[in-house]
Design an enzyme around this catalytic site. Sequence first.
Site, short mmCIF file in Angstrom:
data_model
loop_
_atom_site.label_atom_id
_atom_site.label_comp_id
_atom_site.label_asym_id
_atom_site.label_seq_id
_atom_site.Cartn_x
_atom_site.Cartn_y
_atom_site.Cartn_z
N ASP A 240 3.36 9.44 -0.70
CA ASP A 240 2.20 8.65 -0.30
C ASP A 240 1.99 7.55 -1.32
OD1 ASP A 240 -0.06 8.05 1.28
OD2 ASP A 240 -0.55 10.17 1.49
N HIS B 30 0.81 -1.22 0.00
CA HIS B 30 0.00 0.00 0.00
C HIS B 30 0.84 1.26 0.00
CE1 HIS B 30 -4.07 -1.78 0.70
NE2 HIS B 30 -3.30 -2.81 0.95
C1 GDG Z 1 -2.07 3.71 3.46
C2 GDG Z 1 -1.08 4.41 2.54
C3 GDG Z 1 -2.81 4.38 0.73
C4 GDG Z 1 -8.52 9.90 8.25
N1 GDG Z 1 -8.85 10.55 9.38
C5 GDG Z 1 -9.98 9.98 9.82
C6 GDG Z 1 -10.34 8.94 8.94
N2 GDG Z 1 -9.43 8.93 7.98
C7 GDG Z 1 -9.49 8.03 6.81
C8 GDG Z 1 -9.51 8.78 5.51
C9 GDG Z 1 -9.01 7.72 4.55
C10 GDG Z 1 -8.02 6.95 5.43
O1 GDG Z 1 -8.34 7.22 6.79
C11 GDG Z 1 -6.59 7.41 5.20
O2 GDG Z 1 -6.15 6.88 4.00
P1 GDG Z 1 -4.85 7.39 3.24
O3 GDG Z 1 -4.81 6.73 1.93
O4 GDG Z 1 -4.92 8.87 3.15
O5 GDG Z 1 -3.60 7.07 4.15
P2 GDG Z 1 -2.93 5.88 5.03
O6 GDG Z 1 -3.68 5.62 6.27
O7 GDG Z 1 -1.51 6.32 5.21
O8 GDG Z 1 -2.99 4.57 4.11
C12 GDG Z 1 -1.81 5.24 1.51
C13 GDG Z 1 -3.67 3.58 1.67
O9 GDG Z 1 -2.90 2.84 2.62
C14 GDG Z 1 -4.56 2.60 0.91
O10 GDG Z 1 -3.82 1.78 0.08
O11 GDG Z 1 -3.63 5.22 -0.05
O12 GDG Z 1 -0.89 5.83 0.60
O13 GDG Z 1 -0.17 5.21 3.28
O14 GDG Z 1 -10.02 6.85 4.15
O15 GDG Z 1 -10.80 9.24 5.24
N3 GDG Z 1 -11.43 8.17 9.08
C15 GDG Z 1 -12.24 8.44 10.14
N4 GDG Z 1 -11.95 9.43 11.04
C16 GDG Z 1 -10.84 10.23 10.92
O16 GDG Z 1 -10.63 11.14 11.72
N5 GDG Z 1 -13.36 7.71 10.29
#
Ligand code: GDG
Length: 462
Positions: A364, A156
Amino acid sequence: MSRLVVVSNRVILPSERVQRAGGLAVAIREALSSSGGLWFGWSGELTETPEPRCQTATKGKMEFAVFDLTPAEFDGFYNQFANSTLWPLFHYRIGLVKFSRSALETYFAVNARFAEMLIPHLKPDDTIWIHDYQLLPMAGELRKRGVTNKIGFFLHIPLPGVDTLAVLPGLGPLMRGLAAADLIGFQTERDLQSFKDYVRQEAGGTISGNGAITCFDRTIEAGAFPIGIDTRAFATLAARALDKPECQQLKEGLGSRKLMISIDRLDYSKGIPSRFEACEELLRAHPEHRGQFELVQIASPSRTDVASYRDLRREIDRLSGRINGAFSEIHWTPIRYINRTYPRQSLAGFCRMAAVGVVTPLRDGMNMVAKEYIAAQDPDDPGVLVLSRFAGAAAELGSALIVNPFDVDQCADAMHRALVMPLDERQARWRTAMDTITRNDVKAWWTSFTTRLRAGQTRAAA
Ligand code: GDG
């Protein structure tokens, strides 16, 4: 069709009420709840003497099997090797990498325990799909114990270039374990290329004309499978969120001001300090925006046991304090920095209300928030996404305002441009992005990976 067994470090059980921030868990839950299968991994619990067998649960078409880790396992495997060695290295932050041989050993030992705990749950024709950097060598541990099922692996986070990868002590055994999978998936073509470069330059492997990769005595496949979100569901969630209390409160607080939104786990890869500096530069270079917008930064706490995350939190506290101290008026504060987790629907509503989505990670794998921001927009009056070129999402979302997050002036210019962009340009840019993420949604990702995994041949090298 064979049953799918999904393995990830952390499994969210149906009984858990906690709001978990994290792209991987969100994606797995969305995909597995419709296709069905077993989700296997760590329970999130730490115990000195873990049960030798998994705890199981069922919900709809999903089965769950989880086990506990000891505090020492968790520390060496998760806090140390996964999050203080692999995470910074794979995000090109060599200066933050901490390595210890004992943490590497614990990482391998925990991967072996994942394999041992899973084996009693496996059926002969199950297809196994392992996720992410915590479990890089798990496929190798399964093979050592005689498992011959199809195994897929998806990374990821980014895979850095070979010069960066080569910094890692223990890289060879790690990659040998990874290459025990039959299909390895990456977020982008760039990550895939890094893997191919590693195979040729460091592992002495070969890549044939049809893309088959031979290394560590096996022939395997690898591909780019950009992860998506459940675009339609998120759009619906966002449209319905606006009358929720939290959205109403935000609306009242804003008055006629425009909202710029950023949502991240509190992680140094997400570029929060440089984003705040860009906001400061925007206020300095474009005083006409003073009092006219607010940047709401939601930063959900993450990996609070790791020192570099605590340092980051202090840095962000200091920076937001300094900028707000310099620019706030009695009736207005430019940056609202909120260090907590919100329900998913509130986040969807915040995205819909925001005239600008600021997604500027320094690096990312994909960044789901970029896609969620697009999905949440009102087609009649969409906002503008400012997106880092170093997010995997930039490969698909070229109609966003693409920036180099290290260039604070350029980011400030993009914020200004987004705030003043005319409706027809906003609509055209948004339409292109929305079409892409509707086509490449989480179901398309899931289907393309599992179809290719199931179709592939497991081959021993000639
Ligand atoms: C890894 C990789 C890749 C955030 N704050 C809250 C919350 N979130 C949710 C967001 C989004 C998720 O968490 C974060 O996803 P990201 O993709 O931005 O980042 P990572 O956690 O680092 O994920 C990344 C991912 O895996 C998938 O393959 O895209 O590059 O690092 O959905 O909305 N959700 C809630 N409350 C929050 O305060 N409920």
